[in-house]
Structure formats: C-alpha cells, structure tokens
Write an enzyme that holds these catalytic residues in place. Structure first.
Site, PDB file in Angstrom:
ATOM      1  N   LYS A 175      38.964  11.700  57.209  1.00 10.78           N
ATOM      2  CA  LYS A 175      39.604  10.286  57.101  1.00 10.78           C
ATOM      3  C   LYS A 175      40.008  10.156  58.650  1.00 10.78           C
ATOM      4  O   LYS A 175      39.759   9.007  59.209  1.00 10.78           O
ATOM      5  CB  LYS A 175      40.881  10.297  56.338  1.00 10.78           C
ATOM      6  CG  LYS A 175      40.738  10.337  54.858  1.00 10.78           C
ATOM      7  CD  LYS A 175      40.214   8.972  54.286  1.00 10.78           C
ATOM      8  CE  LYS A 175      40.294   8.929  52.746  1.00 10.78           C
ATOM      9  NZ  LYS A 175      39.691   7.718  51.975  1.00 10.78           N
ATOM     10  N   TYR A 192      39.313  17.108  54.058  1.00  8.76           N
ATOM     11  CA  TYR A 192      39.726  15.699  53.548  1.00  8.76           C
ATOM     12  C   TYR A 192      40.418  14.858  54.825  1.00  8.76           C
ATOM     13  O   TYR A 192      39.874  13.730  55.209  1.00  8.76           O
ATOM     14  CB  TYR A 192      40.658  15.664  52.387  1.00  8.76           C
ATOM     15  CG  TYR A 192      40.781  13.999  51.837  1.00  8.76           C
ATOM     16  CD1 TYR A 192      40.275  13.245  51.236  1.00  8.76           C
ATOM     17  CD2 TYR A 192      42.365  13.842  51.983  1.00  8.76           C
ATOM     18  CE1 TYR A 192      40.729  11.963  50.820  1.00  8.76           C
ATOM     19  CE2 TYR A 192      42.859  12.528  51.663  1.00  8.76           C
ATOM     20  CZ  TYR A 192      42.045  11.857  51.205  1.00  8.76           C
ATOM     21  OH  TYR A 192      42.692  10.460  50.602  1.00  8.76           O
ATOM     22  N   SER A 237      44.707   7.734  55.027  1.00  4.63           N
ATOM     23  CA  SER A 237      45.614   8.888  54.419  1.00  4.63           C
ATOM     24  C   SER A 237      46.457   9.464  55.330  1.00  4.63           C
ATOM     25  O   SER A 237      46.120   9.601  56.389  1.00  4.63           O
ATOM     26  CB  SER A 237      45.036   9.759  53.490  1.00  4.63           C
ATOM     27  OG  SER A 237      45.791  10.888  53.143  1.00  4.63           O
TER      28      SER A 237
END
Ligand SMILES: NC(=O)c1ccc[n+]([C@@H]2O[C@H](COP(=O)([O-])OP(=O)(O)OC[C@H]3O[C@@H](n4cnc5c(N)ncnc54)[C@H](O)[C@@H]3O)[C@@H](O)[C@H]2O)c1
Ligand SMILES: NC(=O)c1ccc[n+]([C@@H]2O[C@H](COP(=O)([O-])OP(=O)(O)OC[C@H]3O[C@@H](n4cnc5c(N)ncnc54)[C@H](O)[C@@H]3O)[C@@H](O)[C@H]2O)c1
Lengths: 327, 327
Positions: free
Chosen positions: B152, B148, B124
C-alpha cells in the site's frame, strides 16, 4: 568473505572499492573476494578483485550478480535525479525494477539454500519533499518531489520488507549531497554546491546560480564511503522494520561554503565565483531539505564531518594532494 | 461521466456501487456509465451499469480496464493483510504490480490522447508501523510491519509520482479499520473488533481475544464509502506531492466498544462476549496505531462518525434494519 559492489564504476563505487582494497576487510572480516559490478566495465583490478559487467535492471543479470552469493552487497547502481526525471521509463526500469530484481534474485537464491546477505542500499535525501520543519526528524514522512526520490523511497520500503521477511539483512542509508564531488562539472541542479569550491581551488571560474542564503545538507565523498563501510558491519537487529536511516551531515549555507573557500584558497579563489542567478535552479533548490536531526544514525555510530572546513580539507587531501602526488 | 470501480465485488466496492447508483452522480456530475470490475464477476446490475471480469495484476486486463477511459476510477482491488503475508508472491503481484499496471495503462492511454482521470486509491493504516506517538500526525513516516502495508505504501508513492507528472489526478485515502464489518466472521486478526458487536447484536456468541484496554482507529462502512465519494470530487491541486491522506476516524478501546454495545443491545448482548485471550492476536494488535490527528483530511472536508455509538447505529440502520426489511 565475498563482497560485491553494484555500481562499482561510479564516483562512490570507485572510492569504496579503493577503500576496501586498502583495508582488506569490512564488517570486521577479511575480504577474500571483491566483485566489482557495473553496467560499464569497472576499471579497477588486482588480486582478489573480479569485475562483472551486468545490468541490474535485467532479470538474468540480477541472477548472475547473486550467483556467487556475496556476503555483503553494496547496491549503488542508479541513474541520477535529472536523468530519471527526463526519462520516466528508464528511471523506473533502473532505479525501481533494478532494485526489485536484485532483491528477488537474492530471495530465490535463498530458496535454494540458506542465504541472507547484508545489503547496503544508497538512498538519498530526495525521498523528502518540501515543505519541511526547520530540522527534519527521523520520523518525518517521505513525500518525494522527483521520480528519482520516489524510486529511492520504494527501494527503501522493499528493502525493509525483504529484511523483515528474512530474505536479506538490509539497510538503506540516505546520503547527504556529496560535496565536494570530484571530477568535471555536471548538469545536476546540485552541481554548483561542489563547483563553486572545486573550480576556484584550482584557479578556475565557477558559476553560482542561487543566493548565498541557500542552505543544504552535505557530506564529503570520504564520509559517504565511511557510511557505506560502517553500514556493512553494524548490528541491525534493533531497527525492526525501520531500516532507512538519514545520514549525518553538515548543514551549511552557500555563504558558509564561500567562507570556507576563503580560508583555504584566499580572496583570489573567492573572486573566481561568478554570480549568475538562475530562477529555475533557485526554485528547485528551495524545495530541498536544509537540516536534519539524524538521531538514529548517530546512535548507530555513523559520523560525518564536524563542519564545512573539514569537508574542504578532505577534498584537498583526497583529490588535490593525490593529483599532484607526493612532494 | 464514466465511473469505474475496480474491486467492485468486495465489501466496500459493493456498498460504493449501491451508493453511486442511488445518487446517480459523483463529483457533482451525473454518472452516465458505471463500470463494475473485479476478478470475481460483480453481481450488481441495472441500467447504466456494465460489469467487467478482469484481473488488474494482468497487463492485458489492466489495459482493457482503462480502454473505456473512465473519468473517475476507484481502485479498491487488493488481497488483504493476512493473505499477502501468507503468500508473498501473490501479495506483490496483486497489490503492487496490479496498482502499477493500472497506472501504466492509464499513462499509455494518455500517450494516445489527452487523458488524466481522477484515481481514488484505498490505502490503509497498515502503512504505519510501531512504535507510535500517542497521536499520529500527518507527517509521520510510513514504516509498514506487513507486506500488505508495504504494498500500500508503494502504491501511494507511485500514485503521487504519476500525479506529479500529470498522468493521473490521484489521491490515496488511508481507511481506518472498518467497523462493524458486515457479513460472516473472518480470520483477519482485526476480525474481533467487529464480531464482538455484530454477533451479539443478533443474539450470537463472539470471542474477544485481547484485553479491553486495546485501542484502535475505526470508521463505519458508510463513512468509508463517504470518504471514497468525497475523494472523487475535491480539488487536489493544493496537495502537491502529498497525495496520501489518513482518514478521520473514531479512536476507541475495546472497553468503549462494549459500552456502546450495552447501550444498544443491553446486558444480554454483552454477556454473549466470551473472553478467550490469544497471545498471538494480542501481540499483532499491540503493533497497530491507536489515534491520529488527521488535519489534512479534515481540512479537505472528510468526516467520520463523531463517536462509537454512531458507528453501531450505522450498522443497525444499514445492515439489521435492511435485513429485516421495512416494518
Ligand atoms: N553523489 C551523491 O551526492 C549522492 C547522494 C545521494 C545518493 N546517491 C546515490 O549513491 C549511489 C552512487 O552515487 P554516485 O554519485 O557514485 O553515482 P554515479 O552515477 O557516479 O554511479 C552510479 C553507477 O551505477 C551504474 N549503473 C547505472 N545503471 C546501472 C545498471 N542498470 N546496472 C548496473 N550498474 C548501473 C553507473 O554505470 C554508474 O557507474 C547512487 O545510487 C546514487 O543515487 C548519491
Ligand atoms: N475493510 C477494511 O477495513 C479496509 C481498511 C483499509 C483499507 N482497505 C482497502 O479497501 C479496499 C476494499 O476493501 P474491502 O474490505 O472491500 O476488501 P474485499 O476483500 O472485500 O474486496 C476486495 C476486492 O478486490 C477484488 N480483487 C482482488 N484481487 C483482484 C485483482 N487482481 N483484480 C481485480 N479485482 C481483485 C476481490 O475479488 C474483492 O472483491 C482494499 O483495497 C483494502 O485493502 C480496507
């Protein structure tokens, strides 16, 4: 203030411990207790020093390390590049899980009562992988070409996130290759950078496996200890999530190293360098960074040696003069 | 060939599954078996489709996923940004440990007999954190501003190292924000980018919490599925340790989104956007990247929509035409 060094029995850990004992303070505050922790029993002792034999890659030991709630933690424990490459599982266990266990132990201590220590993590240029621009900027991406570098890069990311969440107040400093590394020659691919100076300075032969044109980024052990000390005390609130800093250093070629050796040890020392090309080492070293533009670290006051002569001088003062003792 | 989608019950997983079923091949080879795995029972079925309810964050389940030795694995399982931020432990468990367990399961399968699957990992833009240059180059560093994004970025590093060591043949593709995300409005901070188009196109009101000047990087769900498919088939040997690629996309402002809406839905649709400034959302979104220069991905043949109109057209074709059925 309570200060802890994890990896205290190592080369930098021992030097940092001596320095902290000599100064009696760090981050502008007196040191009441210095805990020296390592998986090998640390040998230093004295008033206000506590030693702890602990394996940071064990969950229980990590909790024990943090139980005394040190205000400043230097996390230097690691296995080095060659070993992490040779033993995949051990590298991940010590260099990644060890760092994560430590962070988790701090987070759970913080859940029991306010606790947010300054954590100084010794990262490495190994987070970078070739190809490189001629001068690597602070914003250059981390694409490690070793498992060790991967583990350090992950440690940096965890440290930044745990800092952002308020569990720690962390900083990762990417140390240049330490030169002249004191002690015996070792099998690290980078070993020759130190040994072609260290051995000839005491009248011994050393092997040079790469061409003189090879360039790399260096700092003395004294400078590295200075970085660690400085990192413990500075205000990091301006860094945001960018908690990993490439340290300043000296960009020098092997040829420039040899010129410096000539100035300090004369032609006789230089003649002790035996050229013995090694394709494997040459190839590994070609993938290493040569020069950085470490703006962020300089702005925060980190300082390395001005040139390679200064690096040799530090070795003579700290290792050779010390070894022979005062005249 | 055996293909597996982990996270197959999700928005992209379902679309990818439909696409693979429709084509019957991927990476230029026919699909004999398609395994759809998710912690939620995947609903798609048909000949050559096997469903598997498995939690990738459980060691045992990860081994089970890999037991059938799929040749291509799409690893899409994740909890999204908001949830990983709200539940620190869950985010690390699913987004970090889940990915690591999967990699470890593949590595141990490989220890029992030659096995090196192509692994496509949906990363992402959240690996990046402000401040940004106007156009972000491929070499820009990953300094996530969410847990998050951290998870990633760590997944990317692990994937690169496991690839370098020959355990997998992996590629991480950093998906742009998917727009127009089909389905119900959700509470993601990015939700409005889709809802200000999706709702008005079917005659419903939508809320715009930020100024029209806000710019971001988008691709349609169809383009995202195309990236995943393309990533499964290309030769990655030229990438070396640089296995994470920012995907191409459309850089557009909210104002440009609204102009596109006007062209497809007319003034009536535009009038359904209710401006209701939200300081919190505006602040979050200001920290997001606006524009990339994804040279590496373009060179490898990844293609996004040419402009925002194309993104709206995809939505009309794939969601609205499909919903009403053929005339
Ligand atoms: N020396 C360099 O050129 C250099 C360059 C960049 C980064 N670094 C980093 O700086 C740190 C210190 O480097 P050094 O040269 O002093 O290394 P070193 O190998 O001399 O010291 C590392 C110490 O960590 C200890 N250790 C290893 N595993 C441990 C565990 N599981 N639990 C507790 N202790 C453990 C070892 O026993 C050793 O005493 C390391 O993290 C290293 O990766 C060093
Ligand atoms: N949609 C976007 O804008 C976007 C952008 C960038 C990256 N991504 C990434 O793409 C992937 C798919 O996105 P999406 O929009 O389809 O998300 P989604 O939430 O719709 O789907 C994710 C799926 O993963 C499953 N899952 C969660 N935890 C799991 C576990 N422990 N084991 C097995 N399955 C589990 C969920 O049940 C869900 O079906 C995700 O990895 C996401 O982070 C999405």
């Amino acid at each position: 203030m309570h200060v802890m060094i994890i990896g205290a029995a190592g080369m930098l850990g021992r030097k940092l411990a001596s320095r902290l004992v000599a100064r009696g303070e760090v981050a502008g505050r007196p040191i009441d207790l210095l805990t020296l922790a390592d998986v090998i029993e640390p040998s230093q002792c004295g008033p206000g020093i506590r030693t702890l034999t602990a394996d940071v890659s064990s969950l229980g030991d990590a909790a024990e390390l943090v139980a005394g709630r040190p205000d400043v933690i230097f996390h230097l424990a690691a296995i080095v590049s060659g070993e992490a490459e040779a033993d995949f599982e051990k590298g991940y266990r010590i260099n990644l899980d060890g760092t994560r266990h430590l962070l988790e132990a701090i987070r759970s201590a913080g859940a029991q009562g306010p606790y947010c220590p300054r954590l100084v993590f010794s990262s490495s240029l190994a987070v970078f992988g070739a190809p490189f621009p001629e001068e690597i900027p602070d914003e250059f991406f981390a694409t490690p070409s070793t498992s060790y570098g991967t583990q350090k890069a992950i440690g940096e990311l965890l440290l930044a996130d745990y800092s952002r969440r308020g569990f720690i107040d962390g900083i990762a400093i990417r140390l240049p290759t330490i030169c002249i590394r004191p002690g015996k020659p070792n099998k690290a691919a980078s070993g020759f950078f130190s040994s072609i100076l260290r051995e000839p300075l005491v009248g011994e032969e050393a092997v040079l496996p790469v061409p003189e044109s090879v360039r790399h980024w260096f700092a003395s052990p004294r400078a590295a200890v200075g970085f660690l000390e400085h990192a413990a005390g500075i205000d990091l609130s301006g860094l945001g999530a960018r908690r990993s800093l490439t340290m300043p250093g000296v960009s020098a070629t092997v040829g420039e190293e040899i010129e410096a050796l000539r100035r300090f040890g004369g032609e006789r020392a230089v003649r002790l360098i035996r050229r013995q090309p090694d394709e494997t080492i040459a190839r590994i070293v070609l993938g290493w960074p040569q020069r950085f533009d470490p703006k962020a670290a300089l702005a925060l006051g980190f300082r390395a040696e001005p040139d390679f002569d200064a690096i040799v001088r530090v070795h003579i003062e700290d290792e050779l003069a010390a070894a022979t003792g005062p005249a």
